[in-house]
Motif scaffolding. Structure first.
Motif, PDB file in Angstrom:
ATOM      1  N   PRO A  69       0.809  -1.236   0.000  1.00 39.38           N
ATOM      2  CA  PRO A  69       0.000   0.000   0.000  1.00 39.38           C
ATOM      3  C   PRO A  69       0.838   1.280   0.000  1.00 39.38           C
ATOM      4  O   PRO A  69       0.464   2.256  -0.642  1.00 39.38           O
ATOM      5  CB  PRO A  69      -0.833  -0.113   1.279  1.00 39.38           C
ATOM      6  N   VAL A  70       1.959   1.279   0.707  1.00 32.93           N
ATOM      7  CA  VAL A  70       2.834   2.457   0.696  1.00 32.93           C
ATOM      8  C   VAL A  70       3.354   2.699  -0.717  1.00 32.93           C
ATOM      9  O   VAL A  70       3.448   3.845  -1.166  1.00 32.93           O
ATOM     10  CB  VAL A  70       3.995   2.289   1.702  1.00 32.93           C
ATOM     11  N   ALA A  71       3.671   1.641  -1.438  1.00 33.25           N
ATOM     12  CA  ALA A  71       4.157   1.790  -2.809  1.00 33.25           C
ATOM     13  C   ALA A  71       3.099   2.430  -3.706  1.00 33.25           C
ATOM     14  O   ALA A  71       3.427   3.171  -4.620  1.00 33.25           O
ATOM     15  CB  ALA A  71       4.562   0.436  -3.372  1.00 33.25           C
ATOM     16  N   ILE A  72       1.844   2.165  -3.429  1.00 30.33           N
ATOM     17  CA  ILE A  72       0.772   2.718  -4.251  1.00 30.33           C
ATOM     18  C   ILE A  72       0.535   4.190  -3.939  1.00 30.33           C
ATOM     19  O   ILE A  72       0.346   4.998  -4.847  1.00 30.33           O
ATOM     20  CB  ILE A  72      -0.521   1.902  -4.061  1.00 30.33           C
ATOM     21  N   VAL A  73       0.551   4.577  -2.668  1.00 25.55           N
ATOM     22  CA  VAL A  73       0.179   5.943  -2.306  1.00 25.55           C
ATOM     23  C   VAL A  73       1.355   6.889  -2.114  1.00 25.55           C
ATOM     24  O   VAL A  73       1.156   8.088  -1.976  1.00 25.55           O
ATOM     25  CB  VAL A  73      -0.687   5.966  -1.028  1.00 25.55           C
ATOM     26  N   TYR A  74       2.589   6.400  -2.133  1.00 25.98           N
ATOM     27  CA  TYR A  74       3.757   7.244  -1.886  1.00 25.98           C
ATOM     28  C   TYR A  74       3.949   8.263  -3.000  1.00 25.98           C
ATOM     29  O   TYR A  74       3.867   7.936  -4.179  1.00 25.98           O
ATOM     30  CB  TYR A  74       5.019   6.384  -1.772  1.00 25.98           C
ATOM     31  N   ARG A  75       4.200   9.508  -2.600  1.00 26.16           N
ATOM     32  CA  ARG A  75       4.527  10.560  -3.556  1.00 26.16           C
ATOM     33  C   ARG A  75       5.588  11.448  -2.937  1.00 26.16           C
ATOM     34  O   ARG A  75       5.557  11.736  -1.753  1.00 26.16           O
ATOM     35  CB  ARG A  75       3.299  11.401  -3.881  1.00 26.16           C
ATOM     36  N   ARG A  76       6.526  11.894  -3.760  1.00 27.24           N
ATOM     37  CA  ARG A  76       7.561  12.792  -3.274  1.00 27.24           C
ATOM     38  C   ARG A  76       6.962  14.147  -2.951  1.00 27.24           C
ATOM     39  O   ARG A  76       5.920  14.519  -3.466  1.00 27.24           O
ATOM     40  CB  ARG A  76       8.657  12.965  -4.324  1.00 27.24           C
ATOM     41  N   ARG A  77       7.651  14.912  -2.120  1.00 23.02           N
ATOM     42  CA  ARG A  77       7.153  16.237  -1.745  1.00 23.02           C
ATOM     43  C   ARG A  77       7.066  17.169  -2.939  1.00 23.02           C
ATOM     44  O   ARG A  77       6.148  17.950  -3.048  1.00 23.02           O
ATOM     45  CB  ARG A  77       8.039  16.845  -0.668  1.00 23.02           C
ATOM     46  N   LYS A  78       8.032  17.095  -3.852  1.00 20.35           N
ATOM     47  CA  LYS A  78       7.987  17.932  -5.053  1.00 20.35           C
ATOM     48  C   LYS A  78       6.738  17.609  -5.862  1.00 20.35           C
ATOM     49  O   LYS A  78       6.093  18.500  -6.382  1.00 20.35           O
ATOM     50  CB  LYS A  78       9.222  17.697  -5.918  1.00 20.35           C
ATOM     51  N   ALA A  79       6.423  16.347  -5.989  1.00 18.16           N
ATOM     52  CA  ALA A  79       5.245  15.953  -6.754  1.00 18.16           C
ATOM     53  C   ALA A  79       3.976  16.450  -6.082  1.00 18.16           C
ATOM     54  O   ALA A  79       3.037  16.864  -6.743  1.00 18.16           O
ATOM     55  CB  ALA A  79       5.203  14.439  -6.918  1.00 18.16           C
ATOM     56  N   LYS A  80       3.935  16.417  -4.754  1.00 20.51           N
ATOM     57  CA  LYS A  80       2.767  16.919  -4.043  1.00 20.51           C
ATOM     58  C   LYS A  80       2.597  18.415  -4.273  1.00 20.51           C
ATOM     59  O   LYS A  80       1.501  18.896  -4.503  1.00 20.51           O
ATOM     60  CB  LYS A  80       2.893  16.640  -2.543  1.00 20.51           C
ATOM     61  N   ALA A  81       3.703  19.159  -4.196  1.00 20.71           N
ATOM     62  CA  ALA A  81       3.639  20.603  -4.398  1.00 20.71           C
ATOM     63  C   ALA A  81       3.210  20.917  -5.828  1.00 20.71           C
ATOM     64  O   ALA A  81       2.388  21.815  -6.054  1.00 20.71           O
ATOM     65  CB  ALA A  81       4.991  21.241  -4.087  1.00 20.71           C
ATOM     66  N   ALA A  82       3.730  20.204  -6.804  1.00 23.26           N
ATOM     67  CA  ALA A  82       3.342  20.422  -8.200  1.00 23.26           C
ATOM     68  C   ALA A  82       1.891  20.074  -8.422  1.00 23.26           C
ATOM     69  O   ALA A  82       1.178  20.773  -9.160  1.00 23.26           O
ATOM     70  CB  ALA A  82       4.242  19.600  -9.113  1.00 23.26           C
ATOM     71  N   ASP A  83       1.411  19.008  -7.784  1.00 29.21           N
ATOM     72  CA  ASP A  83       0.013  18.620  -7.923  1.00 29.21           C
ATOM     73  C   ASP A  83      -0.902  19.666  -7.301  1.00 29.21           C
ATOM     74  O   ASP A  83      -1.944  19.994  -7.863  1.00 29.21           O
ATOM     75  CB  ASP A  83      -0.217  17.257  -7.288  1.00 29.21           C
ATOM     76  N   ASN A  84      -0.516  20.174  -6.134  1.00 23.38           N
ATOM     77  CA  ASN A  84      -1.321  21.227  -5.496  1.00 23.38           C
ATOM     78  C   ASN A  84      -1.387  22.463  -6.374  1.00 23.38           C
ATOM     79  O   ASN A  84      -2.425  23.103  -6.490  1.00 23.38           O
ATOM     80  CB  ASN A  84      -0.769  21.568  -4.122  1.00 23.38           C
ATOM     81  N   GLN A  85      -0.257  22.812  -6.988  1.00 25.05           N
ATOM     82  CA  GLN A  85      -0.220  23.970  -7.875  1.00 25.05           C
ATOM     83  C   GLN A  85      -1.101  23.713  -9.097  1.00 25.05           C
ATOM     84  O   GLN A  85      -1.839  24.593  -9.529  1.00 25.05           O
ATOM     85  CB  GLN A  85       1.206  24.258  -8.305  1.00 25.05           C
ATOM     86  N   GLN A  86      -1.079  22.520  -9.636  1.00 20.16           N
ATOM     87  CA  GLN A  86      -1.885  22.188 -10.797  1.00 20.16           C
ATOM     88  C   GLN A  86      -3.367  22.240 -10.424  1.00 20.16           C
ATOM     89  O   GLN A  86      -4.179  22.739 -11.192  1.00 20.16           O
ATOM     90  CB  GLN A  86      -1.516  20.809 -11.323  1.00 20.16           C
ATOM     91  N   GLN A  87      -3.730  21.746  -9.253  1.00 23.03           N
ATOM     92  CA  GLN A  87      -5.111  21.782  -8.816  1.00 23.03           C
ATOM     93  C   GLN A  87      -5.573  23.227  -8.626  1.00 23.03           C
ATOM     94  O   GLN A  87      -6.716  23.558  -8.914  1.00 23.03           O
ATOM     95  CB  GLN A  87      -5.293  20.991  -7.499  1.00 23.03           C
ATOM     96  N   ALA A  88      -4.679  24.098  -8.137  1.00 24.85           N
ATOM     97  CA  ALA A  88      -5.033  25.499  -7.967  1.00 24.85           C
ATOM     98  C   ALA A  88      -5.254  26.171  -9.320  1.00 24.85           C
ATOM     99  O   ALA A  88      -6.127  27.032  -9.461  1.00 24.85           O
ATOM    100  CB  ALA A  88      -3.938  26.218  -7.188  1.00 24.85           C
ATOM    101  N   GLU A  89      -4.458  25.779 -10.314  1.00 22.25           N
ATOM    102  CA  GLU A  89      -4.637  26.335 -11.651  1.00 22.25           C
ATOM    103  C   GLU A  89      -5.941  25.887 -12.282  1.00 22.25           C
ATOM    104  O   GLU A  89      -6.574  26.634 -13.011  1.00 22.25           O
ATOM    105  CB  GLU A  89      -3.461  25.935 -12.546  1.00 22.25           C
ATOM    106  N   ILE A  90      -6.358  24.669 -12.004  1.00 25.39           N
ATOM    107  CA  ILE A  90      -7.597  24.136 -12.570  1.00 25.39           C
ATOM    108  C   ILE A  90      -8.808  24.866 -11.987  1.00 25.39           C
ATOM    109  O   ILE A  90      -9.735  25.219 -12.685  1.00 25.39           O
ATOM    110  CB  ILE A  90      -7.708  22.622 -12.320  1.00 25.39           C
ATOM    111  N   ALA A  91      -8.753  25.119 -10.682  1.00 21.01           N
ATOM    112  CA  ALA A  91      -9.906  25.731 -10.010  1.00 21.01           C
ATOM    113  C   ALA A  91     -10.075  27.178 -10.322  1.00 21.01           C
ATOM    114  O   ALA A  91      -9.738  27.893 -11.049  1.00 21.01           O
ATOM    115  CB  ALA A  91      -9.756  25.613  -8.501  1.00 21.01           C
TER     116      ALA A  91
END
Length: 91
Positions: A69-91
């Motif tokens: 399960p950790v292998a499935i949900v693990y994400r690096r901090r950079k990826a989390k920050a980029a995803d948050n930024q992408q979600q902010a751009e979408i909204a």
């Protein structure tokens, strides 16, 4: 005002993808190795031995319930920050 709007088709496409990176696959294969070792220990010796009665179930639970399960949900901090930024751009 300047934010780019995605079409509903594009939003669905980005929401459904699960970005698995190299680290995820490395963690997953470590989990598979732990499972293989657990099954090997399960097959060793008599049924009442320490290897097959204690150690093998512990390794199998760790592999199935923690590492995979950790292998499935693990994400690096950079990826989390980029995803948050992408979600902010979408909204």
């Amino acid at each position: 005002m300047g934010s780019k709007k995605l079409k509903p088709k594009d939003r669905k496409k980005t929401a459904e993808t699960i970005p698995l990176e190299r680290e995820n696959f490395v963690i997953f294969f470590i989990g598979v190795l732990v499972l293989i070792v657990g099954y090997i220990f399960l097959a060793q010796g008599p049924a009442t031995s320490f290897w097959s009665l204690t150690l093998a179930p512990i390794l199998l639970v760790i592999g199935y319930c923690i590492i995979i399960p950790v292998a499935i949900v693990y994400r690096r901090r950079k990826a989390k920050a980029a995803d948050n930024q992408q979600q902010a751009e979408i909204a």
